[in-house]
Design a protein around this motif. Structure first.
Motif, PDB file in Angstrom:
ATOM      1  N   ALA A  50       1.016  13.552  -3.900  1.00  0.00           N
ATOM      2  CA  ALA A  50       1.748  13.428  -2.637  1.00  0.00           C
ATOM      3  C   ALA A  50       0.931  13.928  -1.459  1.00  0.00           C
ATOM      4  O   ALA A  50       0.897  13.308  -0.393  1.00  0.00           O
ATOM      5  CB  ALA A  50       3.066  14.191  -2.720  1.00  0.00           C
ATOM      6  N   THR A  51       0.253  15.065  -1.649  1.00  0.00           N
ATOM      7  CA  THR A  51      -0.579  15.614  -0.573  1.00  0.00           C
ATOM      8  C   THR A  51      -1.751  14.699  -0.267  1.00  0.00           C
ATOM      9  O   THR A  51      -2.081  14.448   0.900  1.00  0.00           O
ATOM     10  CB  THR A  51      -1.094  17.016  -0.958  1.00  0.00           C
ATOM     11  OG1 THR A  51       0.019  17.868  -1.226  1.00  0.00           O
ATOM     12  CG2 THR A  51      -1.928  17.607   0.173  1.00  0.00           C
ATOM     13  N   ILE A  52      -2.385  14.174  -1.315  1.00  0.00           N
ATOM     14  CA  ILE A  52      -3.515  13.256  -1.118  1.00  0.00           C
ATOM     15  C   ILE A  52      -3.070  12.010  -0.380  1.00  0.00           C
ATOM     16  O   ILE A  52      -3.711  11.562   0.576  1.00  0.00           O
ATOM     17  CB  ILE A  52      -4.153  12.883  -2.475  1.00  0.00           C
ATOM     18  CG1 ILE A  52      -4.760  14.119  -3.139  1.00  0.00           C
ATOM     19  CG2 ILE A  52      -5.222  11.805  -2.287  1.00  0.00           C
ATOM     20  CD1 ILE A  52      -5.214  13.880  -4.566  1.00  0.00           C
ATOM     21  N   TYR A  53      -1.937  11.455  -0.812  1.00  0.00           N
ATOM     22  CA  TYR A  53      -1.446  10.246  -0.151  1.00  0.00           C
ATOM     23  C   TYR A  53      -1.089  10.535   1.310  1.00  0.00           C
ATOM     24  O   TYR A  53      -1.322   9.703   2.190  1.00  0.00           O
ATOM     25  CB  TYR A  53      -0.217   9.695  -0.885  1.00  0.00           C
ATOM     26  CG  TYR A  53       0.376   8.491  -0.206  1.00  0.00           C
ATOM     27  CD1 TYR A  53      -0.284   7.263  -0.209  1.00  0.00           C
ATOM     28  CD2 TYR A  53       1.595   8.579   0.475  1.00  0.00           C
ATOM     29  CE1 TYR A  53       0.251   6.162   0.435  1.00  0.00           C
ATOM     30  CE2 TYR A  53       2.133   7.475   1.127  1.00  0.00           C
ATOM     31  CZ  TYR A  53       1.455   6.270   1.099  1.00  0.00           C
ATOM     32  OH  TYR A  53       1.976   5.182   1.747  1.00  0.00           O
ATOM     33  N   GLY A  54      -0.538  11.701   1.583  1.00  0.00           N
ATOM     34  CA  GLY A  54      -0.211  12.064   2.961  1.00  0.00           C
ATOM     35  C   GLY A  54      -1.428  12.105   3.849  1.00  0.00           C
ATOM     36  O   GLY A  54      -1.415  11.596   4.973  1.00  0.00           O
ATOM     37  N   ASP A  77       5.820  -1.885 -14.178  1.00  0.00           N
ATOM     38  CA  ASP A  77       6.482  -1.287 -15.346  1.00  0.00           C
ATOM     39  C   ASP A  77       6.079  -1.966 -16.654  1.00  0.00           C
ATOM     40  O   ASP A  77       5.913  -1.296 -17.681  1.00  0.00           O
ATOM     41  CB  ASP A  77       8.006  -1.373 -15.190  1.00  0.00           C
ATOM     42  CG  ASP A  77       8.527  -0.396 -14.150  1.00  0.00           C
ATOM     43  OD1 ASP A  77       7.821   0.583 -13.840  1.00  0.00           O
ATOM     44  OD2 ASP A  77       9.649  -0.624 -13.641  1.00  0.00           O
ATOM     45  N   SER A  78       5.933  -3.279 -16.619  1.00  0.00           N
ATOM     46  CA  SER A  78       5.699  -4.018 -17.869  1.00  0.00           C
ATOM     47  C   SER A  78       4.226  -4.245 -18.190  1.00  0.00           C
ATOM     48  O   SER A  78       3.825  -4.218 -19.357  1.00  0.00           O
ATOM     49  CB  SER A  78       6.411  -5.371 -17.812  1.00  0.00           C
ATOM     50  OG  SER A  78       5.919  -6.154 -16.739  1.00  0.00           O
ATOM     51  N   LYS A  79       3.413  -4.452 -17.148  1.00  0.00           N
ATOM     52  CA  LYS A  79       2.002  -4.803 -17.383  1.00  0.00           C
ATOM     53  C   LYS A  79       1.010  -3.751 -16.913  1.00  0.00           C
ATOM     54  O   LYS A  79      -0.172  -3.814 -17.252  1.00  0.00           O
ATOM     55  CB  LYS A  79       1.677  -6.133 -16.676  1.00  0.00           C
ATOM     56  CG  LYS A  79       2.556  -7.309 -17.105  1.00  0.00           C
ATOM     57  CD  LYS A  79       2.302  -7.696 -18.552  1.00  0.00           C
ATOM     58  CE  LYS A  79       3.120  -8.938 -18.921  1.00  0.00           C
ATOM     59  NZ  LYS A  79       2.896  -9.348 -20.329  1.00  0.00           N
ATOM     60  N   GLY A  80       1.480  -2.815 -16.095  1.00  0.00           N
ATOM     61  CA  GLY A  80       0.589  -1.761 -15.631  1.00  0.00           C
ATOM     62  C   GLY A  80       0.081  -1.976 -14.217  1.00  0.00           C
ATOM     63  O   GLY A  80       0.321  -3.005 -13.572  1.00  0.00           O
ATOM     64  N   SER A  81      -0.653  -0.980 -13.744  1.00  0.00           N
ATOM     65  CA  SER A  81      -1.132  -0.944 -12.367  1.00  0.00           C
ATOM     66  C   SER A  81      -2.069  -2.096 -12.036  1.00  0.00           C
ATOM     67  O   SER A  81      -1.962  -2.729 -10.978  1.00  0.00           O
ATOM     68  CB  SER A  81      -1.840   0.392 -12.101  1.00  0.00           C
ATOM     69  OG  SER A  81      -2.449   0.412 -10.829  1.00  0.00           O
ATOM     70  N   LEU A 139       2.257   5.598  -6.144  1.00  0.00           N
ATOM     71  CA  LEU A 139       2.526   5.567  -7.581  1.00  0.00           C
ATOM     72  C   LEU A 139       1.272   5.873  -8.388  1.00  0.00           C
ATOM     73  O   LEU A 139       1.296   6.686  -9.323  1.00  0.00           O
ATOM     74  CB  LEU A 139       3.072   4.183  -7.983  1.00  0.00           C
ATOM     75  CG  LEU A 139       4.538   3.874  -7.683  1.00  0.00           C
ATOM     76  CD1 LEU A 139       4.862   2.442  -8.080  1.00  0.00           C
ATOM     77  CD2 LEU A 139       5.463   4.845  -8.419  1.00  0.00           C
ATOM     78  N   ASP A 140       0.174   5.229  -8.016  1.00  0.00           N
ATOM     79  CA  ASP A 140      -1.083   5.460  -8.744  1.00  0.00           C
ATOM     80  C   ASP A 140      -1.619   6.865  -8.527  1.00  0.00           C
ATOM     81  O   ASP A 140      -2.119   7.509  -9.465  1.00  0.00           O
ATOM     82  CB  ASP A 140      -2.129   4.433  -8.305  1.00  0.00           C
ATOM     83  CG  ASP A 140      -1.914   3.076  -8.949  1.00  0.00           C
ATOM     84  OD1 ASP A 140      -1.150   3.006  -9.937  1.00  0.00           O
ATOM     85  OD2 ASP A 140      -2.512   2.088  -8.495  1.00  0.00           O
ATOM     86  N   TYR A 173       0.837  -1.204   0.000  1.00  0.00           N
ATOM     87  CA  TYR A 173       0.000   0.000   0.000  1.00  0.00           C
ATOM     88  C   TYR A 173       0.873   1.257   0.000  1.00  0.00           C
ATOM     89  O   TYR A 173       0.511   2.292  -0.577  1.00  0.00           O
ATOM     90  CB  TYR A 173      -0.966  -0.010   1.194  1.00  0.00           C
ATOM     91  CG  TYR A 173      -0.494   0.748   2.417  1.00  0.00           C
ATOM     92  CD1 TYR A 173      -0.803   2.096   2.575  1.00  0.00           C
ATOM     93  CD2 TYR A 173       0.233   0.117   3.416  1.00  0.00           C
ATOM     94  CE1 TYR A 173      -0.379   2.800   3.693  1.00  0.00           C
ATOM     95  CE2 TYR A 173       0.662   0.804   4.534  1.00  0.00           C
ATOM     96  CZ  TYR A 173       0.355   2.144   4.671  1.00  0.00           C
ATOM     97  OH  TYR A 173       0.787   2.839   5.774  1.00  0.00           O
ATOM     98  N   GLY A 174       2.039   1.177   0.640  1.00  0.00           N
ATOM     99  CA  GLY A 174       2.951   2.316   0.647  1.00  0.00           C
ATOM    100  C   GLY A 174       3.790   2.426  -0.606  1.00  0.00           C
ATOM    101  O   GLY A 174       4.614   3.337  -0.723  1.00  0.00           O
ATOM    102  N   TYR A 175       3.595   1.508  -1.534  1.00  0.00           N
ATOM    103  CA  TYR A 175       4.356   1.492  -2.789  1.00  0.00           C
ATOM    104  C   TYR A 175       3.453   1.770  -3.987  1.00  0.00           C
ATOM    105  O   TYR A 175       3.692   2.698  -4.768  1.00  0.00           O
ATOM    106  CB  TYR A 175       5.042   0.124  -2.930  1.00  0.00           C
ATOM    107  CG  TYR A 175       5.859  -0.052  -4.187  1.00  0.00           C
ATOM    108  CD1 TYR A 175       6.980   0.736  -4.433  1.00  0.00           C
ATOM    109  CD2 TYR A 175       5.519  -1.025  -5.124  1.00  0.00           C
ATOM    110  CE1 TYR A 175       7.738   0.557  -5.574  1.00  0.00           C
ATOM    111  CE2 TYR A 175       6.266  -1.212  -6.268  1.00  0.00           C
ATOM    112  CZ  TYR A 175       7.377  -0.418  -6.498  1.00  0.00           C
ATOM    113  OH  TYR A 175       8.119  -0.593  -7.639  1.00  0.00           O
ATOM    114  N   LEU A 176       2.379   0.994  -4.096  1.00  0.00           N
ATOM    115  CA  LEU A 176       1.494   1.143  -5.254  1.00  0.00           C
ATOM    116  C   LEU A 176       0.561   2.346  -5.144  1.00  0.00           C
ATOM    117  O   LEU A 176       0.299   3.020  -6.141  1.00  0.00           O
ATOM    118  CB  LEU A 176       0.662  -0.136  -5.442  1.00  0.00           C
ATOM    119  CG  LEU A 176       1.414  -1.357  -5.971  1.00  0.00           C
ATOM    120  CD1 LEU A 176       0.480  -2.555  -6.044  1.00  0.00           C
ATOM    121  CD2 LEU A 176       2.016  -1.076  -7.342  1.00  0.00           C
TER     122      LEU A 176
END
Length: 361
Positions: A206-210, A322-326, A195-196, A189-192
């Motif tokens: 970044a603000t929304i995720y924060g 990177d290769s297949k998407g979110s 990114l999304d 959750y702290g990675y994807l």
């Protein structure tokens, strides 16, 4: 005066657990020397000390030990002084304390990200330095001991190696694998998510995720006591399964409604409820099934296995993203949660057979 009383109180609730530990050691020594009369004497004294400690500093309704600090909670839990049926409450209070400091930090980091990223690193460094100083000056290395009550039959000290203990507790091995796989998925959750959010919302991501991450900490603070009390009669294994299911639903909700900010908060609410269920149950599960003499070593094995799973999953998810998407990356993560849930379903059946005394049988 007040200062003297505070120093005396701190000294006493440090000294009593050590006396409890010493009595257990003397009982063991008496047994080795064939002094059977002394075995009972020292065991009786250890029980009296434990009772005095619990009567003075333990609140069975909340799980609070002494002033409720992380040190007090962890110390009493690690020594096995807290009764088995109160460990979930005590672990939840420890978990709650750990999250109090995280309530605002993600939001602050999100606000600073755009123009003052350097300042966020300085704040983080100062916070880490302060916490390290507190650990160095306030935390004492105390050897763990076992609970000497009748309900703690599986916590008796074992003289064998860690591999012997694991061979004798195969269900704990299954639990360790299930939890390691779950946490490998949990940490995504702290990675994807960032990114999304960055891909969809640009600089505002970044603000929304924060703010979403801050909601996580707020929910922990508000709901940990509620969930601990409301589900106290449910077994640890079932609570872990519920937690994993909620995390999965939260991931699905985020994925389905990606781009709609209000649903991020709904997804985080479900995700955090799941986090609470698993966190308050994991510690009590292992502490009631693992010999006190091997808790540290087995927790170390569990941590190493978790890091291995997490490293492999991070690499795999990154390549898939990177290769297949979110979507493909998220489905891989959700699949890991599903497998961990399946393992816990098996665990629920096997655990009752392996540890009948914990189920009143």
């Amino acid at each position: 005066d007040t200062a003297t009383t505070e120093i005396y109180t701190l000294s006493l609730h440090d000294a009593l657990p050590i006396s409890y530990f010493n009595c257990l050691l003397l009982s063991d020594f008496a047994g080795l020397l064939g002094l059977t009369g002394d075995v009972g004497k020292w065991n009786d004294l250890s029980r009296l000390i434990r009772k005095a400690f619990l009567d003075k500093w333990y609140d069975p309704d909340t799980g609070k030990v002494a002033e409720g600090s992380q040190g007090s909670q962890a110390f009493a839990l690690w020594l096995g002084i807290v009764p088995k049926d109160g460990r979930a409450k005590a672990f939840s209070l420890l978990y709650l304390g750990a999250n109090l400091g995280l309530v605002l930090s993600p939001t602050i980091a999100g606000i600073l990200f755009k123009n003052y990223l350097w300042l966020s690193f300085i704040i983080s460094g100062v916070a880490i330095g302060c916490s390290t100083l507190l650990i160095f000056t306030r935390i004492r290395d105390i050897t763990p001991v076992e609970d000497n009550s009748a309900e703690s039959v599986y916590q008796k000290t074992s003289g064998g190696s860690i591999f012997k203990v694991l061979r004798e507790n195969k269900v704990v091995v299954l639990f360790t694998v299930a939890i390691a796989l779950y946490y490998a998925a949990y940490h995504q959750y702290g990675y994807l998510m960032p990114l999304d959010m960055g891909a969809v919302h640009g600089e505002n991501g970044a603000t929304i995720y924060g703010t979403v991450s801050s909601l996580n900490c707020i929910v922990v603070v508000l709901f940990t006591p509620v969930i601990t009390k409301a589900f106290s009669k449910i077994t640890d294994t079932k609570k872990i399964f519920i937690g994993m299911a909620l995390v999965m639903v939260g991931y699905f909700l985020f994925l389905i409604f990606l781009g709609y900010v209000p649903f991020y908060y709904a997804a985080m609410l479900l995700f955090t409820w799941g986090e609470i269920f698993t966190t308050i149950s994991e510690g009590p599960y292992t502490s009631t099934r693992i010999p006190a003499s091997h808790r540290g070593r087995i927790n170390g094995v569990s941590s190493v296995l978790g890091f291995i799973f997490q490293s492999i999953s991070q690499l795999s998810v990154g390549k898939l993203y990177d290769s297949k998407g979110s979507m493909t990356a998220w489905m891989f993560v959700i699949g890991m949660v599903a497998v961990s849930m399946l393992l816990v379903l098996i665990l629920i059946k096997l655990d009752k057979k392996a540890y009948p005394a914990l189920y009143g049988e």
